[in-house]
Write a protein that holds these residues in place. Structure first.
Motif, short mmCIF file in Angstrom:
data_model
loop_
_atom_site.label_atom_id
_atom_site.label_comp_id
_atom_site.label_asym_id
_atom_site.label_seq_id
_atom_site.Cartn_x
_atom_site.Cartn_y
_atom_site.Cartn_z
N THR A 364 47.54 25.70 34.58
CA THR A 364 47.66 24.37 35.15
C THR A 364 46.66 24.21 36.30
O THR A 364 46.56 25.08 37.17
N GLU A 365 45.94 23.11 36.28
CA GLU A 365 44.95 22.85 37.33
C GLU A 365 45.64 22.70 38.68
O GLU A 365 46.69 22.07 38.79
N GLY A 366 45.05 23.28 39.71
CA GLY A 366 45.61 23.17 41.05
C GLY A 366 46.58 24.28 41.41
O GLY A 366 47.01 24.37 42.56
N MET A 367 46.93 25.13 40.44
CA MET A 367 47.84 26.24 40.71
C MET A 367 47.09 27.33 41.50
O MET A 367 45.87 27.45 41.40
N PRO A 368 47.82 28.12 42.27
CA PRO A 368 47.17 29.24 42.97
C PRO A 368 46.78 30.34 42.00
O PRO A 368 47.07 30.27 40.80
N ILE A 369 46.11 31.38 42.51
CA ILE A 369 45.79 32.55 41.71
C ILE A 369 47.09 33.12 41.13
O ILE A 369 48.06 33.32 41.86
N ALA A 370 47.12 33.35 39.84
CA ALA A 370 48.33 33.87 39.20
C ALA A 370 48.00 35.16 38.47
O ALA A 370 47.14 35.19 37.58
N ILE A 371 48.64 36.24 38.84
CA ILE A 371 48.37 37.57 38.28
C ILE A 371 49.62 38.11 37.59
O ILE A 371 50.69 38.16 38.19
N ASP A 372 49.45 38.53 36.35
CA ASP A 372 50.55 39.21 35.65
C ASP A 372 50.72 40.61 36.22
O ASP A 372 49.73 41.33 36.40
N ALA A 373 51.94 41.00 36.48
CA ALA A 373 52.23 42.40 36.84
C ALA A 373 52.75 43.06 35.56
O ALA A 373 53.89 42.85 35.17
N ARG A 374 51.89 43.83 34.93
CA ARG A 374 52.25 44.40 33.64
C ARG A 374 52.35 45.92 33.72
O ARG A 374 51.53 46.56 34.38
N SER A 375 53.34 46.46 33.04
CA SER A 375 53.55 47.91 33.01
C SER A 375 52.51 48.54 32.09
O SER A 375 51.71 47.85 31.44
N ARG A 376 52.55 49.87 31.99
CA ARG A 376 51.59 50.58 31.13
C ARG A 376 51.72 50.17 29.67
O ARG A 376 50.75 50.18 28.93
N SER A 377 52.92 49.77 29.26
CA SER A 377 53.13 49.36 27.87
C SER A 377 52.70 47.92 27.62
O SER A 377 52.71 47.45 26.50
N GLY A 378 52.33 47.20 28.69
CA GLY A 378 51.87 45.83 28.55
C GLY A 378 52.92 44.77 28.79
O GLY A 378 52.63 43.57 28.77
N GLU A 379 54.17 45.18 29.06
CA GLU A 379 55.21 44.17 29.29
C GLU A 379 55.16 43.68 30.74
O GLU A 379 54.73 44.38 31.64
N LEU A 380 55.59 42.41 30.90
CA LEU A 380 55.66 41.84 32.24
C LEU A 380 56.75 42.56 33.03
O LEU A 380 57.94 42.44 32.73
N LYS A 381 56.33 43.32 34.04
CA LYS A 381 57.29 44.11 34.80
C LYS A 381 56.65 44.54 36.11
O LYS A 381 55.58 45.14 36.13
N VAL A 382 57.28 44.21 37.23
CA VAL A 382 56.76 44.60 38.53
C VAL A 382 57.20 46.03 38.82
O VAL A 382 58.35 46.29 39.17
N THR A 383 56.28 46.97 38.65
CA THR A 383 56.51 48.37 38.99
C THR A 383 55.59 48.71 40.16
O THR A 383 54.79 47.88 40.60
N LYS A 384 55.67 49.93 40.64
CA LYS A 384 54.80 50.32 41.75
C LYS A 384 53.33 50.19 41.35
O LYS A 384 52.51 49.66 42.11
N GLU A 385 53.00 50.66 40.16
CA GLU A 385 51.61 50.62 39.73
C GLU A 385 51.15 49.20 39.46
O GLU A 385 50.06 48.79 39.89
N SER A 386 51.97 48.40 38.75
CA SER A 386 51.54 47.04 38.43
C SER A 386 51.47 46.17 39.68
O SER A 386 50.64 45.27 39.77
N PHE A 387 52.34 46.45 40.68
CA PHE A 387 52.29 45.70 41.94
C PHE A 387 51.00 46.04 42.70
O PHE A 387 50.34 45.15 43.26
N ARG A 388 50.62 47.32 42.69
CA ARG A 388 49.36 47.72 43.34
C ARG A 388 48.17 47.03 42.66
O ARG A 388 47.27 46.51 43.33
N GLU A 389 48.17 47.05 41.33
CA GLU A 389 47.07 46.43 40.59
C GLU A 389 46.99 44.94 40.88
O GLU A 389 45.91 44.38 41.04
#
Length: 404
Positions: A364-389
């Protein structure tokens, strides 16, 4: 102009211009094209097959137009530098174009302008897929050409993954020797040729230690499950008590390790390029963590501190039920500088024509930067590693926006 064969059917037709371009974008002294070939052929997920709509796949099909090869190097903002080859329609690929994914995507748009919207959307999907795929590599990127070549040579010589990990951490195991001799050795400065050949960067150390601790956590959960099953089967009581005591000792040791790690990974150890997170935030000035997470807020605040962010730079909406009503209202999301997206419900209010909240936030135009937090398997999941990334990507994009 000189052809350089990566493998059968994959040819860079002007390797000199590619090497010069990578040097300029990365700021590194790339000395040998063989380094690129080694990275592409030895690391996992280095080939991405792209169609005219910008859809990225791990295997070619009849719609494939381009092959993007991950060179192993990144630009000043941490974006991977890719080499784009064109399909010859007979299963082969050749070319010499290079750049970040954004640069190459703009090139596809120039050839297929009617697909511009699809290309933008699919590029975001490819970036997310890329982050999940590279997590499986032995070496995500080449931070230093010589160090990388040393590491893969050690691997080819038969060193196990665990040995390389321990060696990278600088842990040394020695046979017991006379205590007096040890005392003398401690006062002596190490000789130049005795220093570790590879000095891991702060980022590498942080990720490696984090992965080790996460692995220990998984092992601890498994041990607890085994003990629970043993209790059910009425095994020898004395033996069970002994095992339980050993388990408690292990749990305490893990707590001590985490405490030590927290004390020594202070903000002063972080490299300058990731210490200014707070200063990069614009007038909106906050990051929203949106979606269910595997971490508590205290842990996320602690990780964010390593990247120069402050506790009050974040808002958290992690209650799965509340997200249904909160996230559908775009006005609430647009006030943030960036979004970190975890697991979100599919049915969200006021989505309109968007199929999911994640798709709406990222396109959507005008939205802020949006980053997926994805686990090693590719699922949307906020883990320590995906949060760092996610924090690292946000820092890079905010820095780039500030310069522009």
């Amino acid at each position: 102009m000189k052809e350089f064969i990566i493998e059968k059917g994959i040819v860079i037709d002007d390797i000199y211009s590619v090497i010069d371009g990578i040097r300029e974008l990365s700021g590194q002294t790339l000395t040998d094209a063989e380094t690129i070939r080694k990275f592409i052929t030895k690391e996992k997920s280095t080939k991405f097959y792209i169609d005219k709509k910008g859809t990225g796949k791990m295997q070619p099909d009849r719609d494939t137009v381009y092959l993007w090869l991950d060179s192993g190097f990144v630009d000043g903002y941490g974006n991977p530098i890719m080499i784009s080859l064109l399909s010859d329609n007979y299963g082969g690929y050749s070319g010499h174009y290079f750049g970040t994914m954004d640069i190459l995507a703009r090139g596809i748009k120039s050839y297929f302008p009617k697909n511009a919207k699809d290309i933008s959307r699919n590029l975001n999907n490819l970036k997310s897929k890329y982050q999940s795929k590279v997590a499986e590599r032995d070496h995500r990127h080449i931070d230093n050409e010589q160090e990388y070549l040393v590491m893969i040579c050690n691997g080819e010589a038969g060193s196990s993954d665990f040995e390389r990990l321990i060696n990278g951490l600088g842990v040394q195991f020695e046979d017991p020797v006379d205590e007096t001799a040890d005392a003398v050795k401690e006062t002596e400065a190490p000789k130049e040729d005795q220093k570790p050949a590879i000095d891991m960067s702060f980022r590498e150390k942080e990720i490696t230690i984090g992965l080790l601790l996460d692995t220990i956590d998984d092992m601890q959960d498994y041990i607890n499950e085994l003990l629970a099953e043993l209790k059910k089967s009425n095994e020898d009581k004395a033996k069970l008590r002994e095992l339980e005591q050993k388990n408690k000792d292990l749990e305490q040791a893990l707590v001590d390790i985490r405490h030590f790690n927290a004390e020594h990974n202070t903000e002063t150890e972080a490299p300058k390029e990731i210490k200014d997170g707070h200063d990069l935030l614009g007038r909106r000035g906050k990051i929203l963590v949106l979606g269910a997470t595997a971490l508590d807020v205290k842990t996320m605040n602690g990780i964010a501190k390593l990247y120069g962010f402050r506790k009050d730079d974040f808002e958290y909406e992690v209650d799965y039920e509340k997200i249904v009503s909160f996230a559908g209202r775009s006005s609430k999301l647009e006030k943030f500088s960036a979004l970190i997206l975890g697991a979100c419900p599919h049915k969200v209010q006021n989505l309109g024509d968007w199929s999911s909240l994640v798709e709406k936030c990222k396109n959507t135009e005008g939205m802020p930067i949006a980053i997926d937090a994805r686990s090693r398997s590719g699922e949307l999941k906020v883990t320590k590693e995906s949060f760092r990334e996610a924090l690292l990507q946000i820092s890079n994009e905010l820095s780039q926006n500030k310069r522009n």
